[in-house]
Design a protein around this motif. Structure first.
Motif, PDB file in Angstrom:
ATOM      1  N   ALA A  29      15.693  55.290  37.344  1.00  0.00           N
ATOM      2  CA  ALA A  29      16.733  56.116  36.731  1.00  0.00           C
ATOM      3  C   ALA A  29      16.235  56.675  35.401  1.00  0.00           C
ATOM      4  O   ALA A  29      15.408  56.066  34.714  1.00  0.00           O
ATOM      5  N   THR A  30      16.765  57.838  35.033  1.00  0.00           N
ATOM      6  CA  THR A  30      16.360  58.467  33.778  1.00  0.00           C
ATOM      7  C   THR A  30      17.573  58.698  32.895  1.00  0.00           C
ATOM      8  O   THR A  30      18.703  58.774  33.371  1.00  0.00           O
ATOM      9  N   SER A  31      17.328  58.811  31.589  1.00  0.00           N
ATOM     10  CA  SER A  31      18.386  59.063  30.634  1.00  0.00           C
ATOM     11  C   SER A  31      17.788  59.677  29.373  1.00  0.00           C
ATOM     12  O   SER A  31      16.648  59.369  29.000  1.00  0.00           O
ATOM     13  N   ASP A  32      18.565  60.533  28.728  1.00  0.00           N
ATOM     14  CA  ASP A  32      18.133  61.120  27.459  1.00  0.00           C
ATOM     15  C   ASP A  32      18.477  60.219  26.281  1.00  0.00           C
ATOM     16  O   ASP A  32      17.874  60.330  25.215  1.00  0.00           O
ATOM     17  N   LYS A  33      19.443  59.330  26.451  1.00  0.00           N
ATOM     18  CA  LYS A  33      19.836  58.402  25.387  1.00  0.00           C
ATOM     19  C   LYS A  33      18.838  57.258  25.312  1.00  0.00           C
ATOM     20  O   LYS A  33      18.278  56.843  26.322  1.00  0.00           O
ATOM     21  N   THR A  34      18.649  56.721  24.113  1.00  0.00           N
ATOM     22  CA  THR A  34      17.758  55.575  23.929  1.00  0.00           C
ATOM     23  C   THR A  34      18.458  54.518  23.085  1.00  0.00           C
ATOM     24  O   THR A  34      19.449  54.796  22.405  1.00  0.00           O
ATOM     25  N   ILE A  35      17.925  53.306  23.157  1.00  0.00           N
ATOM     26  CA  ILE A  35      18.455  52.190  22.386  1.00  0.00           C
ATOM     27  C   ILE A  35      17.284  51.309  21.965  1.00  0.00           C
ATOM     28  O   ILE A  35      16.296  51.185  22.689  1.00  0.00           O
ATOM     29  N   GLU A  36      17.414  50.715  20.783  1.00  0.00           N
ATOM     30  CA  GLU A  36      16.395  49.761  20.357  1.00  0.00           C
ATOM     31  C   GLU A  36      16.802  48.393  20.859  1.00  0.00           C
ATOM     32  O   GLU A  36      17.893  47.898  20.578  1.00  0.00           O
ATOM     33  N   TRP A  37      15.928  47.761  21.637  1.00  0.00           N
ATOM     34  CA  TRP A  37      16.222  46.489  22.271  1.00  0.00           C
ATOM     35  C   TRP A  37      15.850  45.342  21.351  1.00  0.00           C
ATOM     36  O   TRP A  37      15.245  45.515  20.305  1.00  0.00           O
ATOM     37  N   GLU A  38      16.186  44.119  21.737  1.00  0.00           N
ATOM     38  CA  GLU A  38      15.956  42.917  20.936  1.00  0.00           C
ATOM     39  C   GLU A  38      14.488  42.687  20.607  1.00  0.00           C
ATOM     40  O   GLU A  38      14.167  42.067  19.606  1.00  0.00           O
ATOM     41  N   ASP A  39      13.581  43.171  21.460  1.00  0.00           N
ATOM     42  CA  ASP A  39      12.160  42.967  21.227  1.00  0.00           C
ATOM     43  C   ASP A  39      11.555  44.008  20.277  1.00  0.00           C
ATOM     44  O   ASP A  39      10.355  43.993  20.018  1.00  0.00           O
ATOM     45  N   GLY A  40      12.396  44.929  19.765  1.00  0.00           N
ATOM     46  CA  GLY A  40      11.933  45.931  18.813  1.00  0.00           C
ATOM     47  C   GLY A  40      11.484  47.232  19.463  1.00  0.00           C
ATOM     48  O   GLY A  40      11.220  48.206  18.759  1.00  0.00           O
ATOM     49  N   ASN A  41      11.376  47.277  20.782  1.00  0.00           N
ATOM     50  CA  ASN A  41      10.973  48.490  21.479  1.00  0.00           C
ATOM     51  C   ASN A  41      12.189  49.371  21.767  1.00  0.00           C
ATOM     52  O   ASN A  41      13.320  48.895  21.844  1.00  0.00           O
TER      53      ASN A  41
END
Length: 84
Positions: A29-41
């Motif tokens: 799946a693809t998305s234009d939105k992003t999020i910073e995850w717990e691992d810093g990525n």
């Protein structure tokens, strides 16, 4: 696999905003939105309407309907009132 014809299979976050729950998995799946995850990525994020954290079946708040009682109530309500 034939090269160049398959979609990219990469890490992605699925987020259920209603339950304030998110999980990291892999998907095409693809998305234009992003999020910073717990691992810093930073990963793409897809918002979903319902997940295992908010679905009544998984949370234990599911209700069992009394179908027999509902049918009887329907027959009483809409039964013919005498013969014609």
């Amino acid at each position: 696999m034939k090269p160049g014809i398959h979609p990219a299979y990469r890490p992605i976050v699925f987020r259920d905003k209603a339950a304030d729950f998110a999980f990291l998995t892999r998907s095409t799946a693809t998305s234009d939105k992003t999020i910073e995850w717990e691992d810093g990525n930073t990963y793409p994020v897809i918002d979903v309407e319902i997940s295992s954290q908010s679905h009544p079946f998984y949370t234990g708040t599911a209700r069992v309907l009394d179908t027999a009682g509902r049918v009887e109530r329907f027959e009483r309500r809409y039964a013919r009132r005498g013969t014609q």
